[in-house]
Design a protein around this motif. Structure first.
Motif, PDB file in Angstrom:
ATOM      1  N   ASP A  10       0.853  -1.172   0.000  1.00  0.00           N
ATOM      2  CA  ASP A  10       0.000   0.000   0.000  1.00  0.00           C
ATOM      3  C   ASP A  10       0.895   1.229   0.000  1.00  0.00           C
ATOM      4  O   ASP A  10       2.068   1.164   0.354  1.00  0.00           O
ATOM      5  CB  ASP A  10      -0.914   0.005   1.222  1.00  0.00           C
ATOM      6  CG  ASP A  10      -2.162   0.863   0.988  1.00  0.00           C
ATOM      7  OD1 ASP A  10      -2.934   1.021   1.952  1.00  0.00           O
ATOM      8  OD2 ASP A  10      -2.366   1.392  -0.127  1.00  0.00           O
ATOM      9  N   GLU A  11       0.294   2.335  -0.408  1.00  0.00           N
ATOM     10  CA  GLU A  11       1.026   3.601  -0.384  1.00  0.00           C
ATOM     11  C   GLU A  11       0.355   4.527   0.620  1.00  0.00           C
ATOM     12  O   GLU A  11      -0.834   4.409   0.893  1.00  0.00           O
ATOM     13  CB  GLU A  11       1.087   4.252  -1.767  1.00  0.00           C
ATOM     14  CG  GLU A  11      -0.183   4.923  -2.237  1.00  0.00           C
ATOM     15  CD  GLU A  11      -1.252   3.969  -2.718  1.00  0.00           C
ATOM     16  OE1 GLU A  11      -2.420   4.406  -2.753  1.00  0.00           O
ATOM     17  OE2 GLU A  11      -0.961   2.810  -3.037  1.00  0.00           O
ATOM     18  N   THR A  42       5.125  10.527  -0.860  1.00  0.00           N
ATOM     19  CA  THR A  42       4.350   9.286  -0.824  1.00  0.00           C
ATOM     20  C   THR A  42       5.325   8.127  -0.706  1.00  0.00           C
ATOM     21  O   THR A  42       6.374   8.116  -1.349  1.00  0.00           O
ATOM     22  CB  THR A  42       3.497   9.139  -2.095  1.00  0.00           C
ATOM     23  OG1 THR A  42       2.570  10.227  -2.145  1.00  0.00           O
ATOM     24  CG2 THR A  42       2.728   7.831  -2.102  1.00  0.00           C
ATOM     25  N   TRP A  89       2.245  12.152  -5.811  1.00  0.00           N
ATOM     26  CA  TRP A  89       1.341  11.026  -5.664  1.00  0.00           C
ATOM     27  C   TRP A  89       1.768   9.888  -6.578  1.00  0.00           C
ATOM     28  O   TRP A  89       2.531  10.067  -7.513  1.00  0.00           O
ATOM     29  CB  TRP A  89      -0.084  11.424  -6.019  1.00  0.00           C
ATOM     30  CG  TRP A  89      -0.658  12.519  -5.190  1.00  0.00           C
ATOM     31  CD1 TRP A  89      -0.251  12.919  -3.944  1.00  0.00           C
ATOM     32  CD2 TRP A  89      -1.742  13.376  -5.536  1.00  0.00           C
ATOM     33  NE1 TRP A  89      -1.023  13.946  -3.485  1.00  0.00           N
ATOM     34  CE2 TRP A  89      -1.958  14.262  -4.454  1.00  0.00           C
ATOM     35  CE3 TRP A  89      -2.568  13.487  -6.640  1.00  0.00           C
ATOM     36  CZ2 TRP A  89      -2.946  15.223  -4.452  1.00  0.00           C
ATOM     37  CZ3 TRP A  89      -3.554  14.444  -6.641  1.00  0.00           C
ATOM     38  CH2 TRP A  89      -3.748  15.302  -5.550  1.00  0.00           C
ATOM     39  N   SER A  91       1.187   7.401  -9.623  1.00  0.00           N
ATOM     40  CA  SER A  91       0.490   7.475 -10.911  1.00  0.00           C
ATOM     41  C   SER A  91       0.569   6.098 -11.561  1.00  0.00           C
ATOM     42  O   SER A  91       1.246   5.202 -11.049  1.00  0.00           O
ATOM     43  CB  SER A  91       1.169   8.509 -11.810  1.00  0.00           C
ATOM     44  OG  SER A  91       2.496   8.089 -12.104  1.00  0.00           O
ATOM     45  N   ASP A  92      -0.097   5.931 -12.693  1.00  0.00           N
ATOM     46  CA  ASP A  92      -0.033   4.657 -13.404  1.00  0.00           C
ATOM     47  C   ASP A  92       1.411   4.292 -13.746  1.00  0.00           C
ATOM     48  O   ASP A  92       1.840   3.157 -13.532  1.00  0.00           O
ATOM     49  CB  ASP A  92      -0.869   4.708 -14.688  1.00  0.00           C
ATOM     50  CG  ASP A  92      -2.362   4.774 -14.421  1.00  0.00           C
ATOM     51  OD1 ASP A  92      -2.770   4.708 -13.235  1.00  0.00           O
ATOM     52  OD2 ASP A  92      -3.125   4.884 -15.399  1.00  0.00           O
ATOM     53  N   ASP A 118      -4.814  -2.544  -2.769  1.00  0.00           N
ATOM     54  CA  ASP A 118      -6.119  -1.891  -2.849  1.00  0.00           C
ATOM     55  C   ASP A 118      -6.382  -1.555  -4.316  1.00  0.00           C
ATOM     56  O   ASP A 118      -5.514  -1.710  -5.167  1.00  0.00           O
ATOM     57  CB  ASP A 118      -6.208  -0.663  -1.935  1.00  0.00           C
ATOM     58  CG  ASP A 118      -5.294   0.482  -2.343  1.00  0.00           C
ATOM     59  OD1 ASP A 118      -4.919   0.569  -3.527  1.00  0.00           O
ATOM     60  OD2 ASP A 118      -4.977   1.312  -1.489  1.00  0.00           O
ATOM     61  N   HIS A 120      -6.595   1.074  -6.105  1.00  0.00           N
ATOM     62  CA  HIS A 120      -6.160   2.326  -6.708  1.00  0.00           C
ATOM     63  C   HIS A 120      -5.815   2.056  -8.166  1.00  0.00           C
ATOM     64  O   HIS A 120      -5.191   1.035  -8.479  1.00  0.00           O
ATOM     65  CB  HIS A 120      -4.940   2.870  -5.949  1.00  0.00           C
ATOM     66  CG  HIS A 120      -4.570   4.253  -6.338  1.00  0.00           C
ATOM     67  ND1 HIS A 120      -3.787   4.516  -7.433  1.00  0.00           N
ATOM     68  CD2 HIS A 120      -4.873   5.451  -5.790  1.00  0.00           C
ATOM     69  CE1 HIS A 120      -3.617   5.825  -7.535  1.00  0.00           C
ATOM     70  NE2 HIS A 120      -4.272   6.415  -6.551  1.00  0.00           N
ATOM     71  N   GLY A 121      -6.203   2.931  -9.048  1.00  0.00           N
ATOM     72  CA  GLY A 121      -5.998   2.731 -10.480  1.00  0.00           C
ATOM     73  C   GLY A 121      -4.562   2.440 -10.874  1.00  0.00           C
ATOM     74  O   GLY A 121      -4.306   1.698 -11.815  1.00  0.00           O
ATOM     75  N   SER A 122      -3.616   2.997 -10.151  1.00  0.00           N
ATOM     76  CA  SER A 122      -2.203   2.792 -10.483  1.00  0.00           C
ATOM     77  C   SER A 122      -1.739   1.370 -10.195  1.00  0.00           C
ATOM     78  O   SER A 122      -0.658   0.979 -10.611  1.00  0.00           O
ATOM     79  CB  SER A 122      -1.337   3.776  -9.702  1.00  0.00           C
ATOM     80  OG  SER A 122      -1.442   3.516  -8.319  1.00  0.00           O
ATOM     81  N   HIS A 123      -2.552   0.585  -9.490  1.00  0.00           N
ATOM     82  CA  HIS A 123      -2.183  -0.791  -9.179  1.00  0.00           C
ATOM     83  C   HIS A 123      -2.741  -1.777 -10.189  1.00  0.00           C
ATOM     84  O   HIS A 123      -2.416  -2.951 -10.130  1.00  0.00           O
ATOM     85  CB  HIS A 123      -2.717  -1.185  -7.791  1.00  0.00           C
ATOM     86  CG  HIS A 123      -2.223  -0.322  -6.689  1.00  0.00           C
ATOM     87  ND1 HIS A 123      -2.859  -0.267  -5.478  1.00  0.00           N
ATOM     88  CD2 HIS A 123      -1.180   0.532  -6.594  1.00  0.00           C
ATOM     89  CE1 HIS A 123      -2.216   0.575  -4.682  1.00  0.00           C
ATOM     90  NE2 HIS A 123      -1.206   1.073  -5.349  1.00  0.00           N
ATOM     91  N   PRO A 144     -10.945   0.519  -3.526  1.00  0.00           N
ATOM     92  CA  PRO A 144     -10.474   1.525  -2.582  1.00  0.00           C
ATOM     93  C   PRO A 144     -11.604   2.112  -1.744  1.00  0.00           C
ATOM     94  O   PRO A 144     -11.348   2.751  -0.743  1.00  0.00           O
ATOM     95  CB  PRO A 144      -9.846   2.595  -3.469  1.00  0.00           C
ATOM     96  CG  PRO A 144     -10.501   2.425  -4.787  1.00  0.00           C
ATOM     97  CD  PRO A 144     -10.846   0.972  -4.896  1.00  0.00           C
TER      98      PRO A 144
END
Length: 184
Positions: A10-11, A42, A89, A91-92, A118, A120-123, A144
Motif C-alpha cells: 500500500d502507499e 508518498t 502522488w 500514478s499509473d 487496494d 487504486h488505479g495505479s495498481h 479503494p
C-alpha cells in the motif's frame, strides 16, 4: 502457499509541511506573516505474511529529477527507489515502475506469488496485468472504497467460475479485464 510468497502493499502520503513554532519579528511590528513550506512525500511499502519487507519506493513532489535532491536519500533503507511526480502522488507509470523495479526484483523466483493491493488505479494498469500473467503472480485487488467486494485476477488457467459470477464492481475497466482473462 508459504507466508513468504504472500505480499501486501500500500502507499501512504505524508505532508511534509513545516509550520514554525515561533516566529521572530522586530519589536513594534503590527503584523507578521509566516509562510509554511509544503511538500508531499508518498511511500509505497510492501511486506510478506512471513515478515519480509521489500525496499520502499519514495515519490516526491516535483517536475524534474532535482525534486529528489532535497531528501537524504542515502539514509533511506537499502535498495529504496526514489522518483517524483507533479503532486507527489502515485500514478499509473509510477505503479508500473514499482511493480518492475521493486516487486518483481524482490519477490524471489518461487511461483506463484500472491500480491494483495487496494484498487487504486495505479495498481491495476494493463501493463501490470500483463506482467502478472507472464510472471504467474496472483493479484488480489480490493476496491479503494465501499462496497468492500474483493475481485481476484488469476492466471487465466486457474480462473474460477465462481469468481466470474460473483464479480460485482462499478468500474467497467475491471469487468473488461476480467472478461479478457476469463475468455482465454
Amino acid at each position: 502457499m508459504h507466508p513468504n510468497r504472500i505480499w501486501n502493499c500500500d502507499e501512504t502520503s505524508f505532508n511534509m509541511e513545516h509550520t514554525p513554532v515561533k516566529v521572530y519579528a522586530d519589536k513594534g511590528e503590527k503584523s507578521v506573516v509566516s509562510k509554511a513550506q509544503s511538500s508531499n512525500l508518498t511511500v509505497m511499502a510492501c511486506a510478506s505474511a512471513g515478515g519480509d519487507c521489500m525496499p520502499p519506493m519514495f515519490i516526491t513532489k516535483g517536475k524534474t529529477p532535482r525534486s529528489v535532491h532535497g531528501y537524504r536519500t542515502e539514509d533511506a533503507p537499502e535498495g529504496s527507489v526514489w522518483t517524483y511526480q507533479k503532486k507527489g502522488w502515485i500514478s499509473d507509470e509510477i505503479g508500473e515502475q514499482w511493480f518492475e523495479q521493486v516487486f518483481l526484483k524482490c519477490c524471489g523466483p518461487a511461483r506463484p506469488q500472491l500480491l494483495l493491493m487496494d484498487g487504486h488505479g495505479s495498481h491495476e494498469t494493463l501493463a501490470i496485468i500483463e506482467r502478472v500473467i507472464e510472471e504467474n503472480i496472483i493479484l488480489m485487488v480490493s476496491p479503494p472504497a465501499p462496497p468492500l467486494i474483493v475481485h481476484i485476477i488469476f492466471n487465466p488457467k486457474i480462473v474460477l467460475s465462481s469468481v466470474r459470477s460473483n464479480l460485482h464492481t462499478t468500474k467497467p475497466a475491471h469487468l473488461f479485464l476480467m472478461r479478457i482473462l476469463c475468455i482465454r
